[in-house]
Design a protein around this motif. Structure first.
Motif: not given
Length: 241
Positions: A28-31, A35-43, A104-107
């Protein structure tokens, strides 16, 4: 349950929990994440599904505590402390492992973060932090939110059949989602000392570019608060039920 089963089960289950939980925050947060900016509900749902997958996986081996506050609440209620250190050790190892797997997934996204004009602090992917820094209020929030988790978990054991069918794990997963939506705003709802401390240690050690501080001045609150909440839940349950 044997000591080996408890230790291995808690490592695997907590690693899955943290991988999926920190993974959804990273998404949600990484550029450059889809899923960038998907929001709190997704989290909140991502963390709930992390609990679902981790607890179902660990349940045959260890019962799937995945949380020192849950382990402490059960011990306070039952008086059985023999395997508490094994549970907590497994949870801590699993939390660190899960955070490493998320990295590792988001390396590639973490590396790209270093190339941005304004690099994003990355601690929030791994650990919690308060919206308003007020130690007493933050501590009280974590205590109350953890009681809202652990006391129902203890009470679910009174309903015949929930544990045997595995439905209780599904219910707990939705409970975690609900706590995130209702009580997560002030502190990010650690409600689990291993969930916060393990990834925070990982964040401090990993070679993440421009990662920012690991905020050790706040780190005691998401550890002490949930432990108090877990113990308090055991006391309340023992007295009231």
């Amino acid at each position: 349950m044997s000591n080996g089963d408890v230790f291995v089960g808690e490592i695997i289950g907590t690693a899955i929990l943290i991988l999926l939980g920190t993974g959804v925050v990273a998404a949600v947060v990484l550029n450059y994440s889809k899923a960038k900016d998907a929001g709190w509900v997704v989290i909140t749902f991502g963390w709930g599904f992390g609990v679902l997958a981790g607890a179902y996986t660990a349940a045959p081996l260890s019962g799937g505590h995945l949380n020192p506050a849950v382990t402490l609440g059960i011990a306070v209620d039952t008086g059985d402390w023999d395997q508490v250190p094994l549970y907590i050790a497994g949870q801590m190892v699993g939390a660190i492992l899960g955070a490493v797997l998320c990295w590792l997934v988001y390396f590639a996204q973490f590396q790209a973060n270093a190339e941005e004009d304004k690099a994003q602090p990355t601690l929030g992917i791994f650990s919690t932090g308060p919206a308003i820094r007020h130690p007493v209020a933050n501590l009280v929030t974590e205590i109350i939110a953890t009681v809202a988790l652990v006391l129902p978990i203890l009470a679910f054991g009174l309903t015949e059949g929930l544990g045997q069918t595995g439905v209780s794990i599904l219910i707990v997963s939705f409970l975690v989602v609900g706590i995130g939506m209702s009580l997560g705003g002030p502190t990010g709802y650690a409600i689990n000392p291993a969930r916060d401390l393990g990834p925070r240690i990982t964040h401090a050690l990993l070679p993440i570019p421009n990662k920012g501080t690991s905020d050790w001045g706040y780190a005691w609150i998401p550890v002490v608060g949930p432990l108090i909440g877990g113990a308090l839940s055991g006391v309340i349950f023992n007295a009231a039920f």
